[in-house]
Design an enzyme around this catalytic site. Sequence first.
Site, PDB file in Angstrom:
ATOM      1  N   SER A   1       0.912  -1.242   0.076  1.00 38.57           N
ATOM      2  CA  SER A   1       0.015   0.158   0.096  1.00 38.57           C
ATOM      3  C   SER A   1       0.814   1.440  -0.026  1.00 38.57           C
ATOM      4  O   SER A   1       1.956   1.303   0.896  1.00 38.57           O
ATOM      5  CB  SER A   1      -0.931  -0.108   1.168  1.00 38.57           C
ATOM      6  OG  SER A   1      -1.566   1.208   1.458  1.00 38.57           O
TER       7      SER A   1
ATOM      8  N   SER B   1      -0.618   4.153   0.673  1.00 38.50           N
ATOM      9  CA  SER B   1      -1.288   5.024   1.633  1.00 38.50           C
ATOM     10  C   SER B   1      -0.325   5.606   2.614  1.00 38.50           C
ATOM     11  O   SER B   1      -0.337   6.780   3.061  1.00 38.50           O
ATOM     12  CB  SER B   1      -2.470   4.654   2.241  1.00 38.50           C
ATOM     13  OG  SER B   1      -3.453   4.179   1.263  1.00 38.50           O
TER      14      SER B   1
ATOM     15  N   THR C   1      -9.298  -1.150   2.877  1.00 40.55           N
ATOM     16  CA  THR C   1      -9.025  -1.411   1.449  1.00 40.55           C
ATOM     17  C   THR C   1      -9.465  -2.854   1.135  1.00 40.55           C
ATOM     18  O   THR C   1     -10.075  -3.520   2.303  1.00 40.55           O
ATOM     19  CB  THR C   1      -7.693  -1.077   0.902  1.00 40.55           C
ATOM     20  OG1 THR C   1      -7.546  -1.316  -0.511  1.00 40.55           O
ATOM     21  CG2 THR C   1      -6.571  -1.845   1.631  1.00 40.55           C
TER      22      THR C   1
ATOM     23  N   LYS D   1     -14.206  -3.399   2.299  1.00 46.05           N
ATOM     24  CA  LYS D   1     -14.885  -2.292   2.502  1.00 46.05           C
ATOM     25  C   LYS D   1     -16.387  -2.396   2.837  1.00 46.05           C
ATOM     26  O   LYS D   1     -17.027  -1.549   3.344  1.00 46.05           O
ATOM     27  CB  LYS D   1     -14.660  -1.521   1.090  1.00 46.05           C
ATOM     28  CG  LYS D   1     -13.359  -1.124   0.745  1.00 46.05           C
ATOM     29  CD  LYS D   1     -13.226  -0.196  -0.740  1.00 46.05           C
ATOM     30  CE  LYS D   1     -11.748   0.171  -0.896  1.00 46.05           C
ATOM     31  NZ  LYS D   1     -11.620   0.906  -2.092  1.00 46.05           N
TER      32      LYS D   1
ATOM     33  N   ALA E   1     -18.390  -3.920 -12.974  1.00 45.27           N
ATOM     34  CA  ALA E   1     -19.321  -3.366 -12.079  1.00 45.27           C
ATOM     35  C   ALA E   1     -19.294  -4.119 -10.694  1.00 45.27           C
ATOM     36  O   ALA E   1     -19.811  -4.895 -10.015  1.00 45.27           O
ATOM     37  CB  ALA E   1     -20.819  -4.054 -12.731  1.00 45.27           C
TER      38      ALA E   1
ATOM     39  N   ALA F   1     -15.320  -1.129  -7.206  1.00 47.99           N
ATOM     40  CA  ALA F   1     -14.708   0.051  -7.606  1.00 47.99           C
ATOM     41  C   ALA F   1     -15.490   0.720  -8.583  1.00 47.99           C
ATOM     42  O   ALA F   1     -15.595   2.049  -8.316  1.00 47.99           O
ATOM     43  CB  ALA F   1     -13.329  -0.396  -8.186  1.00 47.99           C
TER      44      ALA F   1
HETATM   45  P1  ATR Z   1     -13.002  -4.252  -7.389  1.00 49.66           P
HETATM   46  O1  ATR Z   1     -13.580  -4.211  -5.835  1.00 49.66           O
HETATM   47  O2  ATR Z   1     -11.836  -3.813  -7.551  1.00 49.66           O
HETATM   48  O3  ATR Z   1     -14.147  -3.630  -8.390  1.00 49.66           O
HETATM   49  P2  ATR Z   1     -14.102  -6.789  -8.020  1.00 49.66           P
HETATM   50  O4  ATR Z   1     -15.246  -6.605  -7.311  1.00 49.66           O
HETATM   51  O5  ATR Z   1     -13.513  -8.023  -7.993  1.00 49.66           O
HETATM   52  O6  ATR Z   1     -13.179  -5.757  -7.590  1.00 49.66           O
HETATM   53  O7  ATR Z   1     -14.380  -6.290  -9.768  1.00 49.66           O
HETATM   54  C1  ATR Z   1     -13.782  -7.005 -10.672  1.00 49.66           C
HETATM   55  C2  ATR Z   1     -14.318  -6.448 -12.083  1.00 49.66           C
HETATM   56  O8  ATR Z   1     -13.484  -6.851 -12.917  1.00 49.66           O
HETATM   57  C3  ATR Z   1     -15.648  -7.215 -12.207  1.00 49.66           C
HETATM   58  O9  ATR Z   1     -16.413  -6.092 -13.177  1.00 49.66           O
HETATM   59  C4  ATR Z   1     -15.332  -8.488 -12.938  1.00 49.66           C
HETATM   60  O10 ATR Z   1     -16.286  -8.911 -13.706  1.00 49.66           O
HETATM   61  P3  ATR Z   1     -17.509  -9.900 -13.218  1.00 49.66           P
HETATM   62  O11 ATR Z   1     -18.470  -9.175 -12.472  1.00 49.66           O
HETATM   63  O12 ATR Z   1     -18.189 -10.492 -14.320  1.00 49.66           O
HETATM   64  O13 ATR Z   1     -16.852 -10.902 -12.454  1.00 49.66           O
HETATM   65  C5  ATR Z   1     -14.430  -7.774 -13.861  1.00 49.66           C
HETATM   66  N1  ATR Z   1     -13.503  -8.972 -14.351  1.00 49.66           N
HETATM   67  C6  ATR Z   1     -12.576  -9.711 -13.769  1.00 49.66           C
HETATM   68  N2  ATR Z   1     -11.850 -10.556 -14.641  1.00 49.66           N
HETATM   69  C7  ATR Z   1     -12.596 -10.399 -15.532  1.00 49.66           C
HETATM   70  C8  ATR Z   1     -12.296 -11.088 -17.148  1.00 49.66           C
HETATM   71  N3  ATR Z   1     -11.358 -11.973 -17.360  1.00 49.66           N
HETATM   72  N4  ATR Z   1     -13.205 -10.643 -18.294  1.00 49.66           N
HETATM   73  C9  ATR Z   1     -14.062  -9.397 -17.983  1.00 49.66           C
HETATM   74  N5  ATR Z   1     -14.259  -8.883 -16.660  1.00 49.66           N
HETATM   75  C10 ATR Z   1     -13.478  -9.570 -15.516  1.00 49.66           C
END
Ligand code: ATR
Length: 272
Positions: free
Chosen positions: A15, A17, A62, A66, A128, A131
């Site tokens: 981190s 931070s 983090t 969260k 989605a 973040a």
């Molecule tokens: P964060 O809290 O950083 O947003 P997360 O909640 O794990 O992390 O979200 C990761 C994002 O990357 C999601 O939108 C995920 O899509 P899914 O909701 O369908 O899982 C996306 N993501 C991760 N790997 C992916 C991949 N191989 N192809 C497309 N989208 C991916």
Amino acid sequence: MPSRYAVVGQPVAHSKSPRIHQLFAEQTGQSLEYGKQEVTAADFAAFVREFFAQGGSGLNVTLPHKEAARALCDELSARAELAGAVNTLSIRNGKLLGDNTDGPGLIRDISVNHGFSLAGKSILMLGAGGAARGVLAALPEVKPGSVRLLNRSVHKAEAIRDALAEVLEIDAAGFDSANLSGSFDVIINATSLSLEGNLPPVQDHWVHSETCCYDMMYADTATVFQNWATEQGAALSLDGLGMLVEQAAESFQIWRGLRPETGAVIAALRQG
Ligand code: ATR
């Protein structure tokens, strides 16, 4: 004794931070300590209670805590409520207060540091997860023109659309079902794909010569998403380092009542 702060997560070893807040403290002449603590999900609630019981002043939260942090709070800011997640904890009159500065951090980086107004703009969010939701929750204040949300798992995009329906109109779809013609003024990559050096399923015609592309990730070199944006002729192709420093500045302001100047801190981090 100086006020005590920390970032808590898992992992948290890398981190930035602590360094950011130390630079803020030096710059503003504030006396504080800022540490980092790796905590498992099982130990998170007990750690937070103990930290504040021992006189701690504030925590940054983090991944992956969260949402757990939100559940612990006695009071939430409106933006934390909408984001469904908390990244900043403080204590007032014995009550645990939760806020979320991630979305405001990104907005400030784009609009202030890079002089790109988001008002009236067409915005495309890729991803989605937590973040993406944090940023979408903060968008109503900038009054965007339109917001599209694409995600691999369409139900997650629809869940965010529904959760924010009262404050923001979002057009949600899956990556595969979307046949998006036309271009966007702003494209934000909130997927975790840059971590693996991969590009989300973007379409080249989404970018026009005034488009601002923003990858919420950052690395020592440009991410694949930034390189793609540059190749398509985007006006701006930004990484998430500015967002990281701006969300920290917003937390610092919540805790200390004054806002540090971020430009020098971003520059220092870029130098390594
Ligand atoms: P964060 O809290 O950083 O947003 P997360 O909640 O794990 O992390 O979200 C990761 C994002 O990357 C999601 O939108 C995920 O899509 P899914 O909701 O369908 O899982 C996306 N993501 C991760 N790997 C992916 C991949 N191989 N192809 C497309 N989208 C991916």
